[in-house]
Design an enzyme around this catalytic site. Structure first.
Site, mmCIF file in Angstrom:
data_model
loop_
_atom_site.group_PDB
_atom_site.id
_atom_site.type_symbol
_atom_site.label_atom_id
_atom_site.label_comp_id
_atom_site.label_asym_id
_atom_site.label_seq_id
_atom_site.Cartn_x
_atom_site.Cartn_y
_atom_site.Cartn_z
ATOM 1 C CB CYS A 124 -0.877 -0.088 1.254
ATOM 2 S SG CYS A 124 -1.335 1.457 2.031
ATOM 3 C CD GLU A 125 0.220 5.484 -3.971
ATOM 4 O OE1 GLU A 125 1.000 5.087 -4.851
ATOM 5 O OE2 GLU A 125 -0.594 6.395 -4.139
ATOM 6 C CG HIS A 126 -2.183 5.766 0.799
ATOM 7 N ND1 HIS A 126 -3.419 5.326 0.383
ATOM 8 C CD2 HIS A 126 -1.793 6.660 -0.136
ATOM 9 C CE1 HIS A 126 -3.749 5.935 -0.734
ATOM 10 N NE2 HIS A 126 -2.780 6.748 -1.079
ATOM 11 C CG HIS A 127 -0.937 3.178 5.894
ATOM 12 N ND1 HIS A 127 -2.056 3.188 5.093
ATOM 13 C CD2 HIS A 127 -1.202 4.057 6.896
ATOM 14 C CE1 HIS A 127 -2.950 4.017 5.590
ATOM 15 N NE2 HIS A 127 -2.463 4.562 6.675
ATOM 16 C CD GLN A 165 -7.915 -4.093 -4.282
ATOM 17 O OE1 GLN A 165 -7.711 -4.079 -3.072
ATOM 18 N NE2 GLN A 165 -8.905 -4.804 -4.825
ATOM 19 C CG HIS A 193 -6.155 -3.155 1.347
ATOM 20 N ND1 HIS A 193 -5.471 -2.219 0.614
ATOM 21 C CD2 HIS A 193 -6.938 -3.822 0.468
ATOM 22 C CE1 HIS A 193 -5.834 -2.299 -0.661
ATOM 23 N NE2 HIS A 193 -6.721 -3.258 -0.776
ATOM 24 C CB CYS A 195 -3.064 -0.237 5.788
ATOM 25 S SG CYS A 195 -4.105 -0.280 4.333
#
Lengths: 234, 223
Positions: A124-127, A165, A193, A195
């Site tokens: 996940c590019e956010h976390h 995703q 996910h 996250c």
């Protein structure tokens, strides 16, 4: 990246005026999501030279979290974590042309081909926490079929990156579409996910489903339904 | 033996001291200079470096706040270092005239592999034979949380949970089984998707008496 997008937009506009075809326009406008400039910025032979900086960053993280970086279990962890991270993002130096390896064959076949239950692992590019699940891919060849494992390899290229995703699904679909020019492509991803599971809302059983339908899968509901039925069955 | 004597005085779990600093480093605890937000910003900087060394564009929209989010996520995944058994037990130990097996199974567990900093997760099954003292059931799950939210090795995690329960309750026996999937094996390396690792620790009656152990295993693992 802005320059890159402008080129794509101009191409799109020209295509629209010449073909005046709605589905072509949709495919062209989605092309920009496949070839983002930063995503081929890492060369494979640079990996080794980038390791020391990565290792130093991980050592810093371990110390700031309060761990003792000299204890036996953590002594080589910065190196291992750096290499692991490079592996999990190796998709950045792979392109579709490389892996397709000319495995496209002329075959007089125009019925649906489905490869389902392809395990997919991404970050996940956010976390920077993993998400994983299964991909189901369907396409209707236009006289050109592709080696089946190549569909799974295309999934690997785009999933081994920092991803969202929705974008991953689209990139796989457009990648196949560009390589084969089929009558239609359908991609569905169902993933869990970490996250959301390991932190944050902590919902263990939640799943995220995204899909991209191109060509005849978008236009014809019956074709779409056939794909969804065949890919869902146990 | 001086080492064991120290352990008894501190009341610390002796298995915590096998890898000496699996708790918070003492010098970190004592340091008043580094506040939590300082640490967070150092971790953020480290993640920014990692992102750019991986070839990404740290200024693109999706990644702009990622270093902060990743740093906070990492702090959450290692929050077990700051928690102690005494805090979470909250005096939820009750005198009860019960000495039959108590099992809490299928406790979801998430941890970080200390070798690759990649998650591993699965289920923990815990059983104990009370010796006139029972514990609030959720406290068993909270004990799992304390030790799993750290950089761990599955073997050590299992042992720490078992000995923590053993010290807190002094029961006639404790059994802990963990079955987990390790992403370091699934997502990279050998890439074996269906492999799972099972570790167990049996203390007291569970160790001495095979029939007790069998009863526990039948009730938890065998479907």
């Amino acid at each position: 990246m802005n320059g890159h997008c402008n080129v794509k937009v101009n191409d799109t506009v020209e295509e629209f005026h010449s073909n005046n075809s709605f589905s072509d326009l949709l495919i062209d406008s989605k092309k920009s999501v496949v070839h983002r400039k930063h995503e081929t910025s890492r060369k494979k032979d640079e990996d080794q030279s980038r390791l020391p900086a990565l290792e130093a960053a991980y050592t810093s993280i371990l110390r700031e979290l309060g761990e003792d970086t000299d204890r036996q279990g953590l002594l080589r962890t910065p190196q291992r974590a750096a290499k692991a991270m490079q592996f999990l993002t190796k998709g950045y130096h792979e392109t579709i042309e490389d892996i397709l390896n000319n495995a496209i064959f002329d075959e007089d076949h125009d019925e649906m081909v489905i490869v389902k239950n392809i395990d997919v692992f991404s970050l996940c590019e956010h976390h920077l926490v993993p998400f994983f699940g299964k991909v189901h891919i369907g396409y209707i060849p236009n006289k050109k079929v592709v080696g089946l494992s190549k569909l799974a390899r295309i999934v690997e290229i785009f999933s081994r990156r920092l991803q969202v995703q929705e974008r991953l699904t689209k990139q796989i679909a457009v990648g196949i579409s560009e390589a084969l020019q089929p009558k239609g492509v359908a991609v569905v991803i169902e993933a869990s996910h970490m996250c959301m599971v390991m932190r944050g809302v902590q919902k263990m059983n939640s799943r995220t489903v995204t899909s991209t339908m191109l060509g005849i899968y978008l236009e014809d509901p019956k074709t779409r339904e056939e794909f969804l039925t065949l890919s869902r069955s146990a | 033996m001086e080492y064991q004597h120290d352990v008894e005085i501190n009341g610390e779990d002796k298995y915590q001291n096998i890898c000496k600093h699996n708790g918070l480093c003492k010098k970190e605890k004592d340091s008043k200079d580094d506040t939590d937000s300082n640490k967070l910003s150092h971790i953020e900087k480290a993640y920014t470096t990692i992102l750019s060394e991986l070839g990404e564009d740290v200024d693109r929209e999706g990644l702009r706040r990622t270093p902060l989010r990743a740093a906070k996520a990492m702090e959450f995944f290692t929050k077990g270092y700051k928690e102690t058994i005494q805090d979470i037990l909250n005096d939820a130990i009750f005198d009860e005239d019960h000495d039959e097996m108590v099992i809490v199974k299928d406790i979801d567990l998430f941890s970080l592999c200390e070798h690759h900093l990649v998650p591993f997760f699965g289920k923990a099954h815990i059983a104990y034979l009370p010796n006139k003292k029972v514990v609030g059931l959720s406290k068993l799950a909270r004990i799992v949380e304390i030790y799993s939210r750290r950089l761990q090795v599955q073997e050590r995690l299992t042992k720490q949970i078992a000995s923590a329960i053993s010290e807190a309750l002094e029961p006639a026996g404790v059994a802990v089984v963990i079955e987990a999937a390790h992403m370091c094996m699934v997502m990279r390396g050998v890439q074996k998707i269906n492999a799972s690792t099972v570790t167990s620790v049996m203390l007291g009656t569970f160790q001495d008496n095979p029939i007790t152990r069998k009863e526990f295993l039948d009730l938890t693992i065998r479907k």
